[in-house]
Design a protein around this motif. Structure first.
Motif, mmCIF file in Angstrom:
data_model
loop_
_atom_site.group_PDB
_atom_site.id
_atom_site.type_symbol
_atom_site.label_atom_id
_atom_site.label_comp_id
_atom_site.label_asym_id
_atom_site.label_seq_id
_atom_site.Cartn_x
_atom_site.Cartn_y
_atom_site.Cartn_z
ATOM 1 N N ASP A 49 -11.243 11.562 11.368
ATOM 2 C CA ASP A 49 -10.705 12.121 10.128
ATOM 3 C C ASP A 49 -9.609 11.245 9.523
ATOM 4 N N THR A 50 -9.363 10.087 10.114
ATOM 5 C CA THR A 50 -8.320 9.201 9.614
ATOM 6 C C THR A 50 -8.891 8.291 8.532
ATOM 7 N N HIS A 51 -8.112 8.097 7.459
ATOM 8 C CA HIS A 51 -8.503 7.210 6.369
ATOM 9 C C HIS A 51 -7.394 6.196 6.126
ATOM 10 N N VAL A 72 -10.743 4.007 13.789
ATOM 11 C CA VAL A 72 -10.970 4.486 12.432
ATOM 12 C C VAL A 72 -12.335 3.989 11.957
ATOM 13 N N ASN A 81 -14.195 4.763 6.374
ATOM 14 C CA ASN A 81 -12.962 5.452 5.959
ATOM 15 C C ASN A 81 -11.876 4.485 5.507
ATOM 16 N N LEU A 137 -9.764 8.757 -1.840
ATOM 17 C CA LEU A 137 -9.065 9.314 -0.675
ATOM 18 C C LEU A 137 -8.666 10.762 -0.929
ATOM 19 N N ARG A 152 -11.590 13.012 -0.324
ATOM 20 C CA ARG A 152 -12.017 13.133 1.072
ATOM 21 C C ARG A 152 -11.053 13.929 1.942
ATOM 22 N N LEU A 206 -3.459 9.409 7.366
ATOM 23 C CA LEU A 206 -3.632 8.413 6.314
ATOM 24 C C LEU A 206 -2.733 7.224 6.613
ATOM 25 N N TYR A 209 -3.677 15.074 4.098
ATOM 26 C CA TYR A 209 -3.577 14.293 5.335
ATOM 27 C C TYR A 209 -2.227 14.621 5.963
#
Length: 852
Positions: free
Chosen positions: A8-10, A46, A50, A88, A91, A98, A144
């Motif tokens: 789930d990290t961007h 990551v 993403n 971003l 999403r 983030l 985030y």
């Protein structure tokens, strides 16, 4: 192996080497930093999908440099970057993290704070930038919860401060409120007025290079991280990386040292936390081991545990040690800990000085290979028997061990299996006293000078004052024979000296200062508490703070353990991990210098010599001094010459015999390009040339670290509001401290307090800086009417005066920028002259210094 669950990290990654506006100098390391950041993001797990990468090089990226699966845009205009941010935003799910990495050009100004320049930034489109103040607030409106922003932005721009102050922050007009459940940690490579330097060998920014080296997940797996920033959870075996420690203990010192080697001053800012502390306190990386071992620590006999003062456990690899007891972990063996399989743990145990135990085994050194390890700390009772000797003379060991301290001699009964026996009743005391030839004394009775008697069921006790242990032992010898008679062989009888302390075991840190002594490192600040010793487990909590002067003379007692020694100077920091042995000292050599010291440190001793200009080693200055920017009718062109200055501490005396005391005077230094700066009455100056420009500093002997922060670093953002207020009080010792503080207060802003400072300074000094700051205070929008400007600035404009501090040049041009002023009137002519000065201002000198 993933450092965290990162699905789930961007991330947004921007690197700009080449700008559309040709006047902005190209970089060589920004895109390299961006690519390295992408590599790091993928290393921690990551997903490539993403990551949004914007990379602008002079030539397109070669195929082998394009990261596979990454959303790569080989353009980094403001609109391009905003397009990725919109994606971003779509999403965001309310979970995950983030990361934002920005590498390129930027700057800091009090009015707009930190700005990062987009690729299409130009003179005619100054809003093509990212205002970090506004973007950080916007990022926190996204879903985030945990966010990290890293900016390695160079400020080597061809703009004077006056131009930079007219550049407005850029943001696409959004004012979404920040979320309460979101936190952001921002890390900046340099402060206001400082360059963010690139390593000429590796073609990377010094800051991003050091940061990404420290954040490698492999360092967690191998426990070999360069900075000492690995926290170990002894209950789960999880290792985590503390970003604050990474920056403070490794990145900041590495960057400062690297910049100093280039003749530059660059001090990364410590992480700035914005938002929820519960979110921002989470580690940037953590790693739960796949295989663990359990370490169990026991104490035998169990009653010896009460005598243990502390247990130290050190995992090899210099992760966070465990020191017991602690507020959350009392000392109550058996102790059990879960650690990564293969971890080697070294342990030490220290006893209270008067503990009645001898150590059989109080150390452990174990490599956790098996699923479960049990280590035992063994002790035995420390007994010193008093034998009845001929003539009643006590054992000489008693005299050597205990004579100088309060103590007692205790007679004890023990059963056949060695257990204590509590069988000394009244009848047996009477029999023992008769055999010893004395009456039975009552509790607390003084049975000899300095010796008192006490009944116990286990046997009598003789308490002795200092110097009376021998007398107590004489009496105990006689009574021991009487007790043997009373128990008739049913129990064994021993005599023990108790309460005496073994010689104190001292352990600590001894600092070795450079040959020049404390002043060579800190100048007039050598007597201030700049040196900190803290537990490596919690470096934020200082165990000892001391001055360099104090550190020079004595051993600093700490007890055994792992400590962080940190030297925090206003112009740079240094730290080192120190392991202090159970007994003895650890020697710590302090560096010859830290960062780029202020000139008053390098030229120490010159501050109290008025009318002198001093230069550093390898610098040579020669020139003239004269009055006014334009000259004034009737004053002529009076000039004084000063001789060449060369070598550390060399001095040129500028003779001002024929000058008008009320006129502003300037020094002009001859050379390839003429360098000028204003003089100030009865003031000594230091000057130094370097590849980044010329530094000029009015030397002060006042012990104000805030002065060094502001003047040596040239950073208005270096002072907190409290520090700016504290510096302002220095105006009574040195009015220039007050003027510098007024600028810091203006930049914050500080309202009524600033007006009070300016009012006080009016009675101490007259300079253009005060006129400008009063105007800026009265007209914070810089919208003073032309007639007000003419009236309020008539004095400095008519005298051809230059602000003493370089911040004032930009302030003057901003105040007068929109006014219709003719070049034939004093204020218009003054503005024209200041524009020429602004174009040549030295970027590394807080004192106004310009080239022509």
């Amino acid at each position: 192996m993933s450092a965290l669950e990162e699905k789930d990290t961007h991330a947004l990654v921007v690197g700009i080497d080449k700008y559309d506006f040709e006047a902005i100098p190209p970089l060589t390391g920004a895109v390299n930093d961006a690519l390295a950041a992408v590599t790091w993001l993928q290393a921690i797990g990551v997903p490539a999908a993403n990551i949004f990468l914007h990379a602008k090089r002079a030539a397109p990226l070669a195929g082998d440099l394009k990261p596979a699966g990454i959303a790569l845009t080989e353009s980094a205009t403001a609109d391009d970057i905003w397009g990725s941010i919109r994606e971003l935003r779509k999403r965001a799910t309310g979970s995950g993290r983030l990361f934002v990495f920005l590498s390129g050009h930027g700057f800091y100004e009090p009015s707009s704070e930190r700005l990062f320049l987009a690729q299409d930034f130009a003179d005619d489109d100054v809003r093509k930038n990212l205002s970090l103040r506004d973007y950080q607030r916007f990022f926190r409106s996204l879903g985030y919860p945990q966010q990290f922003l890293f900016m390695d932005a160079c400020s080597t721009l061809p703009y004077a401060s006056s131009v930079r102050q007219q550049i407005q922050p850029g943001l696409p007009g959004l004012d979404d409120p920040a979320r309460a459940d979101t936190g952001l940690i921002a890390c900046y490579s340099a402060g206001q007025g400082q360059r963010a330097n690139e390593d000429p060998n590796t073609k990377h920014g010094l800051f991003m290079q050091a940061l990404l080296a420290a954040l490698q997940p492999a360092n967690l797996a191998s426990a070999a991280v360069p900075p000492v920033a690995v926290d170990l959870d002894w209950r789960t075996g999880t290792r985590s990386l503390d970003l604050y420690k990474v920056i403070a203990q490794y990145v900041a010192t590495t960057v400062t040292k690297g910049a100093a080697a280039l003749g530059e001053q660059q001090i990364p800012a410590l992480p700035v936390i914005d938002g929820s502390p519960a979110i921002t306190s989470k580690p940037i990386l953590s790693l739960t081991p796949e295989v663990t071992s359990t370490l169990r620590i026991e104490v035998e006999p169990a009653e010896a545990c009460a005598a243990i003062q502390q247990i130290f456990l050190f995992p090899v690899g210099r992760m966070t040690p465990l020191m017991l007891p602690s507020a959350t972990d009392p000392l109550a063996p058996p102790l059990e800990y879960v650690l990564p399989r293969g971890t080697r743990v070294d342990g030490k145990c220290s006893l209270a000085g008067d503990a009645p135990w001898d150590v059989v085994s109080a150390a452990l050194d174990v490599t956790l290979i098996e699923p479960r390890h049990v280590k035992v700390l063994e002790f035995r009772a420390a007994q010193l028997p008093v034998q009845p000797l001929p003539g009643g003379t006590p054992d000489s060991d008693i005299e050597a061990a205990a004579e100088a301290q309060p103590a007692s001699v205790k007679i004890d009964l023990a059963s056949a299996d060695g257990r204590p026996a509590y069988e000394m009743n009244g009848d047996r005391y009477a029999i023992a006293a008769e055999a010893a030839g004395v009456d039975v004394p009552h509790d607390g009775a003084e049975v000899a000078e300095g010796v008192t008697f006490y009944h116990h069921e286990s046997g009598p006790e003789f308490r002795a004052a200092p110097g009376r242990v021998t007398a107590a032992a004489h009496l105990a010898s006689r009574w021991a024979e009487g007790v043997r008679t009373a128990v008739g062989g049913e129990f064994s009888v021993t005599s023990t000296v108790r309460g005496w302390r073994a010689p104190k075991t001292v352990s600590g840190v001894r600092f070795i200062l450079p040959a020049g002594g404390p002043e060579s490192l800190a100048g007039v600040l050598a007597g201030q508490p700049l040196l900190t010793l803290a537990s490596a487990a919690d470096p934020a909590v200082a165990l000892r703070r001391l001055s360099l002067t104090a550190a020079e003379s004595d051993l600093v007692e700490t007890g055994p353990g792992l400590f962080t020694a940190a030297l925090e100077l206003p112009w740079g920091a240094w730290s080192e991990l120190v392991e202090v042995p159970l007994a003895g000292e650890a020697r710590v050599e302090l560096p010859e210098s830290v960062g780029v010291p202020p000139l008053r440190v390098a030229l120490r001793g010159r501050a109290r010599q008025p009318g002198q200009i001093s230069a550093l080693a390898s610098d040579t200055f020669a020139g003239t001094s004269g009055n006014g920017l334009f000259g004034r009718p009737g004053l002529g062109s009076a000039e004084s010459y000063f001789a060449a200055v060369s070598g550390r501490g060399s001095v040129a005396v500028a003779e001002f015999m024929d000058r008008d005391p009320g006129a502003p005077w300037y020094v002009t230094i001859a050379g390839d390009r003429r360098i000028s700066f204003p003089l100030y009455r009865d003031r000594s100056f230091g000057a130094a040339r370097g590849p980044a420009g010329t530094r000029v500093e009015p030397l002060s002997a006042v012990e104000a670290p805030e002065w060094d922060k502001l003047i040596a670093a040239g950073r208005l953002d270096a002072l907190t509001p409290e520090e700016a207020e504290r510096l302002s009080f220095g105006k009574w010792e040195d009015e220039l401290l007050g003027v510098a503080a007024a600028y810091a207060l203006w930049s914050q802003p500080h309202g009524d307090f600033l007006r009070g400072v300016l009012g006080n300074l009016g009675g101490l000094v007259q300079c253009a800086d005060l006129d400008l700051l009063r105007l800026a205070s009265d007209f914070p929008a810089y919208d003073a009417a032309p007639d007000v400007l003419r009236e309020r600035l008539e004095r400095p404009a008519g005298r051809g005066e230059v602000p003493l501090f370089s911040w004032g040049v930009g302030l003057a041009l901003r105040l007068t920028g929109g006014a219709p002023l003719g070049d034939d009137e004093p204020l218009g002519r003054w503005r024209t002259a200041l524009r020429a000065i602004a174009a040549g201002l030295s970027p590394i000198s807080a004192w106004t210094c310009w080239t022509e």
